[in-house]
Design a protein around this motif. Structure first.
Motif, PDB file in Angstrom:
ATOM      1  N   LEU A 143       0.836  -1.207   0.000  1.00 31.02           N
ATOM      2  CA  LEU A 143       0.000   0.000   0.000  1.00 31.02           C
ATOM      3  C   LEU A 143       0.870   1.256   0.000  1.00 31.02           C
ATOM      4  O   LEU A 143       0.636   2.198  -0.763  1.00 31.02           O
ATOM      5  N   VAL A 144       1.877   1.260   0.866  1.00 29.75           N
ATOM      6  CA  VAL A 144       2.759   2.427   0.969  1.00 29.75           C
ATOM      7  C   VAL A 144       3.565   2.616  -0.312  1.00 29.75           C
ATOM      8  O   VAL A 144       3.694   3.733  -0.835  1.00 29.75           O
ATOM      9  N   VAL A 145       4.106   1.520  -0.846  1.00 34.13           N
ATOM     10  CA  VAL A 145       4.922   1.613  -2.051  1.00 34.13           C
ATOM     11  C   VAL A 145       4.089   2.076  -3.241  1.00 34.13           C
ATOM     12  O   VAL A 145       4.543   2.891  -4.054  1.00 34.13           O
ATOM     13  N   PHE A 149       5.037   5.418  -5.165  1.00 32.44           N
ATOM     14  CA  PHE A 149       5.349   5.343  -6.598  1.00 32.44           C
ATOM     15  C   PHE A 149       4.459   6.306  -7.374  1.00 32.44           C
ATOM     16  O   PHE A 149       4.925   7.009  -8.274  1.00 32.44           O
ATOM     17  N   GLU A 150       3.191   6.360  -7.015  1.00 33.03           N
ATOM     18  CA  GLU A 150       2.263   7.259  -7.690  1.00 33.03           C
ATOM     19  C   GLU A 150       2.609   8.720  -7.411  1.00 33.03           C
ATOM     20  O   GLU A 150       2.477   9.583  -8.282  1.00 33.03           O
ATOM     21  N   ARG A 151       3.082   8.997  -6.207  1.00 31.03           N
ATOM     22  CA  ARG A 151       3.433  10.380  -5.855  1.00 31.03           C
ATOM     23  C   ARG A 151       4.501  10.945  -6.776  1.00 31.03           C
ATOM     24  O   ARG A 151       4.434  12.102  -7.190  1.00 31.03           O
ATOM     25  N   PRO A 216       0.420  -7.688  -5.029  1.00 34.11           N
ATOM     26  CA  PRO A 216       0.780  -6.316  -5.398  1.00 34.11           C
ATOM     27  C   PRO A 216      -0.179  -5.695  -6.403  1.00 34.11           C
ATOM     28  O   PRO A 216      -0.399  -4.481  -6.384  1.00 34.11           O
ATOM     29  N   LEU A 217      -0.738  -6.515  -7.290  1.00 32.38           N
ATOM     30  CA  LEU A 217      -1.709  -5.979  -8.243  1.00 32.38           C
ATOM     31  C   LEU A 217      -2.888  -5.346  -7.500  1.00 32.38           C
ATOM     32  O   LEU A 217      -3.420  -4.307  -7.902  1.00 32.38           O
ATOM     33  N   LEU A 218      -3.277  -5.955  -6.375  1.00 28.86           N
ATOM     34  CA  LEU A 218      -4.390  -5.439  -5.597  1.00 28.86           C
ATOM     35  C   LEU A 218      -3.961  -4.275  -4.710  1.00 28.86           C
ATOM     36  O   LEU A 218      -4.509  -3.174  -4.794  1.00 28.86           O
ATOM     37  N   PHE A 219      -2.973  -4.512  -3.849  1.00 32.84           N
ATOM     38  CA  PHE A 219      -2.677  -3.523  -2.810  1.00 32.84           C
ATOM     39  C   PHE A 219      -1.836  -2.356  -3.328  1.00 32.84           C
ATOM     40  O   PHE A 219      -2.028  -1.217  -2.883  1.00 32.84           O
ATOM     41  N   ALA A 220      -0.906  -2.594  -4.237  1.00 33.06           N
ATOM     42  CA  ALA A 220      -0.173  -1.470  -4.823  1.00 33.06           C
ATOM     43  C   ALA A 220      -1.115  -0.598  -5.652  1.00 33.06           C
ATOM     44  O   ALA A 220      -0.977   0.633  -5.678  1.00 33.06           O
ATOM     45  N   SER A 221      -2.077  -1.226  -6.321  1.00 31.03           N
ATOM     46  CA  SER A 221      -3.069  -0.453  -7.078  1.00 31.03           C
ATOM     47  C   SER A 221      -3.923   0.393  -6.145  1.00 31.03           C
ATOM     48  O   SER A 221      -4.223   1.553  -6.446  1.00 31.03           O
ATOM     49  N   LEU A 222      -4.321  -0.172  -5.000  1.00 30.54           N
ATOM     50  CA  LEU A 222      -5.115   0.591  -4.036  1.00 30.54           C
ATOM     51  C   LEU A 222      -4.316   1.778  -3.492  1.00 30.54           C
ATOM     52  O   LEU A 222      -4.855   2.879  -3.335  1.00 30.54           O
ATOM     53  N   ALA A 224      -1.852   3.339  -5.007  1.00 30.03           N
ATOM     54  CA  ALA A 224      -1.730   4.320  -6.085  1.00 30.03           C
ATOM     55  C   ALA A 224      -3.028   5.082  -6.293  1.00 30.03           C
ATOM     56  O   ALA A 224      -3.020   6.298  -6.509  1.00 30.03           O
ATOM     57  N   ALA A 225      -4.166   4.380  -6.220  1.00 36.94           N
ATOM     58  CA  ALA A 225      -5.460   5.038  -6.396  1.00 36.94           C
ATOM     59  C   ALA A 225      -5.723   6.045  -5.282  1.00 36.94           C
ATOM     60  O   ALA A 225      -6.237   7.143  -5.524  1.00 36.94           O
TER      61      ALA A 225
END
Length: 237
Positions: A143-145, A149-151, A216-222, A224-225
């Protein structure tokens, strides 16, 4: 004769002017209009920093491994293995278990059935550190990454929230599962059976390929969103 010479001079001048007009006349041919380039992939896919996402994914797994190791090295948890190398491998097993990837034990001639695939975090009784802590390590880290990354995407981000979140989650997911797969060849330990004989313990590759991509597809996407929404809200305030 003078008139005749004058006429010849006039004719020469006329001829010269005609020739000059022909030389100075711009060409009538027109240049071909440039045709737009055609690409098989969308621009967002071509410009996304896939290599950077893979590096971030590898670094994320390394940080998660250090967190798990710290819980055993300086925390209340303990692993009852005499060799340091075996303990380091066991920390890796626990990290895979935290991703719900079981440890698969195989004999030299056949798979050990019954207790072959096991996750030490499932149903752990009286653990000094609750198993939920280990399960939260990859979730919180991803979630943090994803948000970080989005930032730093800045103006390069997509105009669509769903597309941007999917790109970040997919990019990190590819690097994450590739790093996890490479680790499955490193985190291997020899085990001894009660009845004699040796075997090997290693992460279950099939589960690894599925779970270490979709987590990661789920939590990294969340993550980033959430960052995408926050950026829109902050810019509109």
């Amino acid at each position: 004769m003078t008139e005749h010479g004058t006429d010849e001079a006039g004719d020469d001048r006329a001829g010269t002017s005609v020739d000059e007009s022909l030389v100075d006349e711009p060409p009538t041919a027109t240049a071909e209009q440039p045709q737009p380039e055609s690409h098989l992939l969308a621009e967002s896919l071509r410009t996304f920093p896939w290599l950077r996402a893979a590096g971030v994914a590898a670094g994320t797994l390394a940080v998660e491994y250090l967190l798990v190791a710290l819980l055993f090295l300086v925390g209340p948890s303990a692993v009852d293995l005499p060799e340091l190398s075996d303990r380091l491998v066991q920390y890796g097993f626990i990290l895979y278990n935290a991703h719900h990837v079981p440890t698969l034990v195989t004999a030299s001639d056949a798979e050990v059935y019954g207790s072959a695939a096991r996750n030490v975090l499932y149903g752990a009784q009286g653990a000094s550190v609750p198993p939920i802590v280990y399960f939260l390590i990859p979730i919180v880290a991803l979630l943090v990454v994803g948000a970080l990354f989005e930032r730093y995407r800045g103006d390069a981000r997509s105009d669509s929230l769903l597309e941007e979140a999917a790109l970040v989650g997919t990019g990190i997911g590819f690097g994450y599962v590739a790093t996890g797969f490479a680790g499955s060849f490193v985190f291997v330990r020899t085990v001894m059976f009660d009845g004699g004989g040796e075997g090997q313990a290693a992460p279950a590759v099939l589960w690894l390929l599925i779970l270490m991509f979709f987590l990661p597809l789920l939590f990294a996407s969340l993550g980033a969103a959430a960052r995408y929404r926050y950026t829109d809200w902050a810019s509109g305030a």
